[in-house]
Write a protein that holds these residues in place. Structure first.
Motif, short mmCIF file in Angstrom:
data_model
loop_
_atom_site.label_atom_id
_atom_site.label_comp_id
_atom_site.label_asym_id
_atom_site.label_seq_id
_atom_site.Cartn_x
_atom_site.Cartn_y
_atom_site.Cartn_z
N SER A 1 0.80 -1.25 0.08
CA SER A 1 0.09 -0.07 -0.09
C SER A 1 1.03 1.28 -0.03
O SER A 1 0.51 2.25 -0.74
N ALA A 2 2.10 1.16 0.72
CA ALA A 2 2.99 2.32 0.63
C ALA A 2 3.69 2.65 -0.62
O ALA A 2 3.78 3.77 -0.78
N ASN A 3 3.51 1.63 -1.53
CA ASN A 3 4.08 1.92 -2.71
C ASN A 3 2.76 2.04 -3.71
O ASN A 3 3.25 1.84 -5.00
N GLY A 4 1.74 2.49 -3.56
CA GLY A 4 0.71 2.60 -4.48
C GLY A 4 0.09 1.11 -4.85
O GLY A 4 -0.38 1.28 -6.12
N GLY A 5 0.54 0.11 -4.17
CA GLY A 5 -0.22 -1.26 -4.41
C GLY A 5 0.56 -1.80 -5.67
O GLY A 5 0.40 -2.77 -6.26
N ASN A 6 1.69 -1.21 -6.18
CA ASN A 6 2.46 -1.65 -7.23
C ASN A 6 3.29 -2.94 -6.94
O ASN A 6 3.74 -3.09 -5.86
N LEU A 7 3.39 -3.99 -7.71
CA LEU A 7 3.75 -5.27 -7.43
C LEU A 7 5.00 -5.54 -8.11
O LEU A 7 5.90 -6.27 -8.21
N GLY A 8 5.34 -4.62 -9.08
CA GLY A 8 6.26 -4.85 -10.38
C GLY A 8 6.39 -5.75 -11.18
O GLY A 8 5.07 -6.51 -11.28
N PHE A 9 7.35 -6.27 -11.91
CA PHE A 9 7.39 -7.37 -12.82
C PHE A 9 7.29 -8.73 -12.03
O PHE A 9 8.26 -8.81 -11.19
N ASN A 10 6.52 -9.43 -12.34
CA ASN A 10 6.72 -10.85 -11.68
C ASN A 10 6.77 -12.05 -13.01
O ASN A 10 5.86 -11.85 -13.81
N GLN A 11 7.28 -13.09 -12.77
CA GLN A 11 7.29 -14.19 -13.73
C GLN A 11 5.94 -14.99 -13.56
O GLN A 11 5.46 -14.99 -12.40
N ARG A 12 5.52 -15.33 -14.63
CA ARG A 12 4.33 -16.36 -14.67
C ARG A 12 4.62 -17.46 -13.87
O ARG A 12 5.69 -18.14 -13.90
N GLY A 13 3.44 -17.86 -12.90
CA GLY A 13 3.71 -19.11 -12.15
C GLY A 13 4.40 -18.72 -10.82
O GLY A 13 4.49 -19.69 -9.97
N THR A 14 4.60 -17.34 -10.42
CA THR A 14 5.26 -17.16 -9.04
C THR A 14 4.22 -16.45 -8.18
O THR A 14 4.66 -16.24 -6.99
#
Length: 446
Positions: free
Chosen positions: A227-240
């Protein structure tokens, strides 16, 4: 071995620090070691030395730390050279997974992309791309070392021989240990609570669609750590990621926002930002359902009923834990906590204080009635405890500590095989060390 593992753990930090020092022009660097075509810079050694001095390992070390660190660096370069000769391959997915983990650590350390840019003058993606070669090399070295010792095993006779060769007054003294099991029940949240959260997320979604910032709404409303980062999760590999979350995110087009959905972590809405090959970038708002006291009490009643079945010998504690416990870390062991080397005995200082005080009031072999445990500010679980046994302080012996002695024997054989391998391969590769480090005896070790 502890110090070697410590050195490996600071590779990324060293790379970051060395890069920044070079940019600022504060270090006049020079090559102090060569292994075939691979070099070791003085700045790398000095950065490793500074990191070492600030670590707990420094208090336990008696010797020339720079020599120790340089020797380890040379040995790592030898391992890397041999990995290349042996054509060791690290799958790109494994590298990506490790990069993702390192990126999350950096993000947790700085808190936001803006803070990272202020510190390094570049984005997190740019930093990780620069660090990728270092991470790939580290993974190659680790794989080469695993391959070298992969076939190391020990026999009961070898364990016994190690034990008999240790003077009795030098055997390790183990403090009081406990065999403790638990079965945990997570309260099941009422469906009405889930529907209320979905309704709230629908309202938030509508506000975003009308022009309000997703990131601001996440900061104000999301229960997650992002939440402190605006909900950003960044790039994630499929399946992780959680399967339900990933399915929702990947069903969207870039810029679209999902309808509310459930995952194993809570209720979300997500926005897909970008797809890039086998990766995707997304942000989310998560609301975590909070069980009512009625939900918690139902979990307590469930475990009390299960306890009665165990006492009546309709099911064993171990079977009940494997089938019904919500604590994955202990359910695989039949509910029992694990200690060092996979042993099911845990020292007193390895027990949570609340758990320690609970078993201190119990008798050996007793199973407690269900109680509630506060696992976070808003989260309670129900738990029953099985206090199986207390092991008094004692010197190591084969009857009570075989697994620990076996692990020590295996570690000793692995260390010996690794060292023999290095001594052999250091004769095959070109090694040069600056004269100022001749005192370290690295070349003489060939």
């Amino acid at each position: 071995m502890k110090i070697t593992r410590y050195i490996a753990s600071v590779v990324v930090l060293l790379s970051l620090s060395t890069t920044m020092l070079g940019q600022q022009g504060e270090v006049v660097d020079k090559i102090i070691g060569k292994v075939d075509d691979k070099i070791i810079l003085k700045s790398e050694l000095e950065q490793a030395y500074l990191q070492f001095l600030s670590s707990p390992n420094a208090l336990q070390f008696d010797g020339d730390a720079r020599c120790f660190l340089l020797k380890d660096m040379v040995e790592s370069k030898v391992m890397l050279a041999m990995a290349e000769i042996d054509s060791v391959i690290i799958d790109d997915a494994r590298v990506d997974y490790d990069i993702q983990g390192r990126a999350q650590q950096i993000m947790q350390r700085f808190g936001s992309e803006d803070a990272i840019r202020q510190a390094y003058g570049k984005s997190l993606d740019q930093i990780m791309e620069e660090l990728r070669p270092d991470i790939e090399q580290q993974l190659l070295i680790q794989q080469q070392e695993r391959d070298i010792v992969a076939d190391v095993t020990v026999t009961p006779n070898e364990v016994r021989k190690l034990y008999n060769n240790i003077p009795k007054d030098s055997l390790p003294l183990y403090s009081t240990e406990y065999e403790v099991g638990m079965i945990v029940k997570q309260p099941e949240v009422d469906n009405d609570e889930i529907e209320q959260l979905k309704k709230k997320l629908l309202g938030i979604r509508e506000r975003i669609l009308k022009g309000e910032s997703f990131e601001i709404m996440a900061t104000l409303n999301s229960d997650g750590p992002t939440s402190a980062n605006g909900g950003n999760l960044g790039f994630n590999q499929r399946g992780t990621m959680d399967p339900a979350y990933e399915a929702a995110a990947l069903s969207l087009k870039p810029g679209e926002i999902s309808m509310p959905f459930e995952s194993s972590f809570g209720v979300h809405i997500t926005q897909l930002i970008e797809k890039r090959g086998n990766e995707y970038n997304s942000r989310h708002i998560i609301l975590i359902p909070k069980p009512s006291q009625k939900d918690v009490q139902e979990a307590v009643q469930y475990l009390d009923s299960l306890r009665e079945q165990i006492i009546a010998e309709k099911i064993t504690f171990e079977e009940a834990a494997k089938q019904y416990s919500d604590d994955e870390s202990t359910s695989v062991n039949g509910g029992f906590m694990s200690g060092q080397f996979g042993s099911l005995r845990v020292p007193a200082n390895g027990l949570d204080p609340e758990l320690y005080f609970e078993i201190d009031k119990m008798k050996e072999g007793e199973i407690s009635k269900a109680t509630t445990v506060q696992v976070s500010a808003d989260d309670q679980v129900a738990r029953i405890i099985y206090f199986k046994k207390r092991i008094a302080p004692h010197r190591a012996n084969l009857n009570e500590d075989y697994e620990k002695l076996k692990a020590a024997t295996i570690q000793m054989k692995k260390s010996q095989k690794r060292q023999e391998y290095l001594q052999d391969k250091m004769k095959e590769v070109y090694i040069e060390v600056a004269p100022e480090y001749n005192r370290c005896g690295i070349i003489n070790n060939q």
